[in-house]
Design an enzyme around this catalytic site. Structure first.
Site, mmCIF file in Angstrom:
data_model
loop_
_atom_site.group_PDB
_atom_site.id
_atom_site.type_symbol
_atom_site.label_atom_id
_atom_site.label_comp_id
_atom_site.label_asym_id
_atom_site.label_seq_id
_atom_site.Cartn_x
_atom_site.Cartn_y
_atom_site.Cartn_z
ATOM 1 N N HIS A 170 -29.779 28.253 19.917
ATOM 2 C CA HIS A 170 -30.233 29.646 19.993
ATOM 3 C C HIS A 170 -30.109 30.349 18.641
ATOM 4 O O HIS A 170 -29.380 29.895 17.765
ATOM 5 C CB HIS A 170 -29.339 30.421 20.973
ATOM 6 N N CYS A 262 -21.953 34.149 24.552
ATOM 7 C CA CYS A 262 -22.602 33.529 25.722
ATOM 8 C C CYS A 262 -21.917 33.850 27.034
ATOM 9 O O CYS A 262 -22.527 33.773 28.088
ATOM 10 C CB CYS A 262 -22.584 32.014 25.620
HETATM 11 C C1 CIR Z 1 -27.083 25.418 27.688
HETATM 12 O O1 CIR Z 1 -27.442 24.406 27.088
HETATM 13 O O2 CIR Z 1 -27.885 26.180 28.202
HETATM 14 C C2 CIR Z 1 -25.613 25.707 27.799
HETATM 15 N N1 CIR Z 1 -24.898 24.476 27.858
HETATM 16 C C3 CIR Z 1 -25.135 26.516 26.626
HETATM 17 C C4 CIR Z 1 -25.692 27.901 26.605
HETATM 18 C C5 CIR Z 1 -25.139 28.691 25.505
HETATM 19 N N2 CIR Z 1 -25.544 30.030 25.619
HETATM 20 C C6 CIR Z 1 -25.692 30.851 24.611
HETATM 21 O O3 CIR Z 1 -25.559 30.473 23.467
HETATM 22 N N3 CIR Z 1 -26.055 32.087 24.889
#
Ligand code: CIR
Length: 268
Positions: A170, A262
């Site tokens: 991201h 997150c």
């Molecule tokens: C994913 O791959 O969607 C999750 N394991 C990690 C999401 C991380 N979220 C974020 O950076 N906002």
């Protein structure tokens, strides 16, 4: 740096978090993990994160875990909130789409005006960074042009600045906001290139951190929460931007490609 952003010093009303499911160790990871996720430690770290948030917002809303969604603690990806408006996302990973349901209901319950990203739009909240009345949005493996368009439609009063994310997950995996018109950015070529694009669109300064992953800090009110997992090298730097600086260890969430931002949705 002789000024302070007044809006940044207001205590937000709510933070939404989502508890860690029993299936958390099966969350999506970009690379195969050499060392698995320790569920007990993840839950301890999550509790500590919540304890810190409770000092920084009026109320922390803890949504129940759902074992059907191993990634559900990464609740930031499910909604973008600014002012009294929320945009419920359509997460880029198909296995995460159902995570939005309980978040949507909660945002409505809190009285926010709720918009939705519709198919074929894809948007992860991890790609959206709110800075000085602007929304920087990563075009990444999780967020497409229609998702960016949905963001611009939901927040018409804000300038939306799209930024290509060519590596990593991201936008906020490699940069975040510390306050006083300044981003903290990873020292990698890719992240520096993203900052160059951002700086063509708006006047923001940047400071650098040299370890991949360390640039995801959470600014809440007058406080910066930073990932202690990477050491405390940058703490004195952060103290120039906030009244308070708090280290939090979320090593188990980093293993699942997540950072501090997150794990919550902050509602002003
Ligand atoms: C994913 O791959 O969607 C999750 N394991 C990690 C999401 C991380 N979220 C974020 O950076 N906002």
């Amino acid at each position: 740096r002789g000024y302070k952003d007044v809006s940044l010093h207001q205590k937000p009303r709510y933070a939404i978090v989502r508890r860690v499911p029993n299936t958390f160790s099966q969350c999506i990871t970009m690379e195969k993990l050499s060392k698995g996720i320790d569920l007990r430690l993840a839950r301890q770290q999550h509790s500590e994160y919540i304890r810190v948030l409770k000092e920084l917002v009026d109320e922390v809303i803890e949504l129940p875990m759902d074992d059907a969604y191993p990634d559900c603690p990464f609740v930031e990806d499910t909604a973008v909130v600014s002012g009294s408006t929320a945009l419920v996302t359509r997460p880029g990973a198909a296995s995460r789409r159902g995570e939005v349901e309980v978040v949507r209901e909660t945002l409505k319950f809190l009285g926010l005006k709720v918009f939705e990203v519709c198919s074929p739009g894809l948007l992860d909240g991890g790609d959206v960074l709110h800075v000085d009345g602007m929304l920087l949005v990563g075009k990444s493996r999780r967020t497409n042009d229609e998702g960016v368009q949905a963001l611009a439609s939901a927040f018409p009063e804000m300038q939306v600045v799209p930024v290509e994310v060519s590596e990593g997950l991201h936008l906020k995996s490699v940069l975040s906001f510390v306050g006083q018109h300044t981003l903290v950015v990873e020292e990698t070529h890719n992240a520096q290139e993203m900052v160059r694009i951002i700086q063509q669109a708006c006047m923001l300064e940047s400071i650098m951190v040299s370890i991949p992953g360390a640039a995801n800090v959470l600014r809440v009110g007058n406080t910066i929460v930073y990932p202690s997992f990477y050491g405390r090298d940058w703490e004195s730097q952060y103290m120039l931007f906030a009244e308070k600086v708090i280290p939090v260890d979320i090593s188990e969430f980093h293993k699942g490609d997540g950072g501090l931002t997150c794990l919550s949705i902050i509602i002003p």
